[in-house]
Enzyme design. Sequence first.
Site, PDB file in Angstrom:
ATOM      1  N   GLY A  21       0.794  -1.229   0.000  1.00  0.00           N
ATOM      2  CA  GLY A  21       0.000   0.000   0.000  1.00  0.00           C
ATOM      3  C   GLY A  21       0.821   1.271   0.000  1.00  0.00           C
ATOM      4  N   SER A  22       2.019   1.224  -0.569  1.00  0.00           N
ATOM      5  CA  SER A  22       2.789   2.474  -0.600  1.00  0.00           C
ATOM      6  C   SER A  22       2.154   3.482  -1.563  1.00  0.00           C
ATOM      7  CB  SER A  22       4.255   2.213  -0.951  1.00  0.00           C
ATOM      8  OG  SER A  22       4.393   1.801  -2.280  1.00  0.00           O
ATOM      9  N   ARG A  72     -14.288 -16.294 -10.406  1.00  0.00           N
ATOM     10  CA  ARG A  72     -13.949 -14.863 -10.409  1.00  0.00           C
ATOM     11  C   ARG A  72     -15.215 -14.020 -10.383  1.00  0.00           C
ATOM     12  NH1 ARG A  72      -8.711 -13.671 -11.087  1.00  0.00           N
ATOM     13  NH2 ARG A  72      -7.403 -15.296 -11.941  1.00  0.00           N
ATOM     14  N   ARG A  98      -5.277  -8.824  -8.729  1.00  0.00           N
ATOM     15  CA  ARG A  98      -6.310  -9.737  -9.203  1.00  0.00           C
ATOM     16  C   ARG A  98      -6.683  -9.367 -10.624  1.00  0.00           C
ATOM     17  NH1 ARG A  98      -8.249 -14.179  -7.153  1.00  0.00           N
ATOM     18  NH2 ARG A  98     -10.292 -13.666  -8.043  1.00  0.00           N
ATOM     19  N   ILE A  99      -6.919 -10.383 -11.442  1.00  0.00           N
ATOM     20  CA  ILE A  99      -7.493 -10.139 -12.761  1.00  0.00           C
ATOM     21  C   ILE A  99      -8.996  -9.978 -12.569  1.00  0.00           C
ATOM     22  CG2 ILE A  99      -7.955 -11.167 -15.019  1.00  0.00           C
ATOM     23  CD1 ILE A  99      -5.207 -12.552 -14.762  1.00  0.00           C
ATOM     24  N   LEU A 100      -9.535  -8.908 -13.128  1.00  0.00           N
ATOM     25  CA  LEU A 100     -10.944  -8.584 -12.907  1.00  0.00           C
ATOM     26  C   LEU A 100     -11.802  -9.070 -14.068  1.00  0.00           C
ATOM     27  CD1 LEU A 100     -10.255  -5.009 -11.563  1.00  0.00           C
ATOM     28  CD2 LEU A 100     -11.203  -6.912 -10.237  1.00  0.00           C
ATOM     29  N   ASN A 114      -5.848   2.121 -12.921  1.00  0.00           N
ATOM     30  CA  ASN A 114      -4.824   1.197 -12.432  1.00  0.00           C
ATOM     31  C   ASN A 114      -3.451   1.827 -12.640  1.00  0.00           C
ATOM     32  OD1 ASN A 114      -3.701  -1.302 -11.487  1.00  0.00           O
ATOM     33  ND2 ASN A 114      -3.195  -1.827 -13.605  1.00  0.00           N
ATOM     34  N   HIS A 116       0.510   0.624 -13.223  1.00  0.00           N
ATOM     35  CA  HIS A 116       1.227  -0.578 -13.646  1.00  0.00           C
ATOM     36  C   HIS A 116       2.716  -0.256 -13.733  1.00  0.00           C
ATOM     37  CE1 HIS A 116       1.827  -4.449 -15.533  1.00  0.00           C
ATOM     38  NE2 HIS A 116       2.600  -3.842 -16.408  1.00  0.00           N
ATOM     39  N   SER A 143       3.007   3.407 -15.518  1.00  0.00           N
ATOM     40  CA  SER A 143       1.909   3.982 -16.296  1.00  0.00           C
ATOM     41  C   SER A 143       0.634   3.933 -15.478  1.00  0.00           C
ATOM     42  CB  SER A 143       1.662   3.166 -17.576  1.00  0.00           C
ATOM     43  OG  SER A 143       2.853   2.949 -18.292  1.00  0.00           O
ATOM     44  N   LEU A 151      -6.201  -7.001 -20.142  1.00  0.00           N
ATOM     45  CA  LEU A 151      -5.293  -6.890 -18.998  1.00  0.00           C
ATOM     46  C   LEU A 151      -4.192  -5.862 -19.267  1.00  0.00           C
ATOM     47  CD1 LEU A 151      -4.371  -8.032 -16.217  1.00  0.00           C
ATOM     48  CD2 LEU A 151      -2.937  -9.630 -17.506  1.00  0.00           C
ATOM     49  N   ASP A 152      -4.121  -4.844 -18.429  1.00  0.00           N
ATOM     50  CA  ASP A 152      -3.131  -3.764 -18.548  1.00  0.00           C
ATOM     51  C   ASP A 152      -3.163  -3.118 -19.936  1.00  0.00           C
ATOM     52  OD1 ASP A 152      -2.286  -4.319 -15.919  1.00  0.00           O
ATOM     53  OD2 ASP A 152      -0.877  -5.839 -16.635  1.00  0.00           O
TER      54      ASP A 152
HETATM   55  C1  GAR Z   1       3.267  -1.230  -7.493  1.00  0.00           C
HETATM   56  O1  GAR Z   1       4.540  -1.272  -8.073  1.00  0.00           O
HETATM   57  C2  GAR Z   1       2.197  -1.301  -8.564  1.00  0.00           C
HETATM   58  O2  GAR Z   1       2.543  -0.627  -9.728  1.00  0.00           O
HETATM   59  C3  GAR Z   1       2.144  -2.780  -8.807  1.00  0.00           C
HETATM   60  O3  GAR Z   1       2.237  -3.363  -7.531  1.00  0.00           O
HETATM   61  C4  GAR Z   1       2.996  -2.504  -6.682  1.00  0.00           C
HETATM   62  C5  GAR Z   1       2.187  -2.231  -5.449  1.00  0.00           C
HETATM   63  O4  GAR Z   1       2.956  -1.562  -4.497  1.00  0.00           O
HETATM   64  N1  GAR Z   1       0.932  -3.152  -9.449  1.00  0.00           N
HETATM   65  C6  GAR Z   1       0.855  -4.153 -10.313  1.00  0.00           C
HETATM   66  O5  GAR Z   1       1.804  -4.847 -10.617  1.00  0.00           O
HETATM   67  C7  GAR Z   1      -0.520  -4.371 -10.896  1.00  0.00           C
HETATM   68  N2  GAR Z   1      -0.468  -5.267 -11.990  1.00  0.00           N
HETATM   69  P1  GAR Z   1       2.254  -0.865  -3.248  1.00  0.00           P
HETATM   70  O6  GAR Z   1       1.320  -1.914  -2.630  1.00  0.00           O
HETATM   71  O7  GAR Z   1       3.384  -0.541  -2.329  1.00  0.00           O
HETATM   72  O8  GAR Z   1       1.518   0.326  -3.743  1.00  0.00           O
END
Ligand code: GAR
Length: 219
Positions: A21-22, A72, A98-100, A114, A116, A143, A151-152
């Site tokens: 969750g940063s 799902r 999760r894939i939605l 999102n 990525h 991005s 997906l993405d």
């Molecule tokens: C982040 O790097 C985000 O871009 C990535 O997960 C990390 C979460 O970090 N997301 C994905 O890969 C989604 N496909 P965080 O929990 O510290 O924010």
Amino acid sequence: MSLQPHSTRTCAVVVLISGSGSNLQALIDDAASGGYRIAAVISNKPDALGLQRAQQAGIATASLSHLGFDSREAFDGELAQIIDNYEPDLLVLAGFMRILTAGFVNRYAGRLLNIHPSLLPDFPGINTHQRALDAGVSRHGASVHFVTEELDGGPVIARQSIAVNGEDDAASLAARVLVEEHRLYPRVVRWFATGCLRLEEGRAVHSELDLPTTTHSDE
Ligand code: GAR
């Protein structure tokens, strides 16, 4: 549900997480200066550190493990019910791994973002940092895009890049990209919350800025 985040009320944002969750923390910090509010944080992992970050900030939290669901569709349906309790104007995926389903994505079409960790459309999916190194790219980054069924693959709103150094490994790249994510995501969420950003005929449109096209040029 119609979407008018900027007209009559402060934009309500629900954030979905799976882990640290940063990025959520960056949004919590940014929301403190107003313009939008984080109405709830929901995790599919009950022990996600991000839930503690939210609780410390006085934000409502919920967790819904995907493990007990047969499909799902069933998980996404239950998740949507929890989300809708908070009447979000915007739904933000912040490390939600999760894939939605198409049903879920379409329910929130035009108000689902999102982040990525790659310069999309390069390296959708997982292990983006190692794949970028293996491909020998000179620049890498993150991005933010509108989420669609692909997906993405939804319309890119903004990217932020860094130079790849000879000494980089996947961990060092991930750490440096994450710093950029923390700047990028609040900026885009604020665009949406202030009514400057929308999804229009399959394209991300900003009322005052030119947004990137489907390809990137190492921006
Ligand atoms: C982040 O790097 C985000 O871009 C990535 O997960 C990390 C979460 O970090 N997301 C994905 O890969 C989604 N496909 P965080 O929990 O510290 O924010």
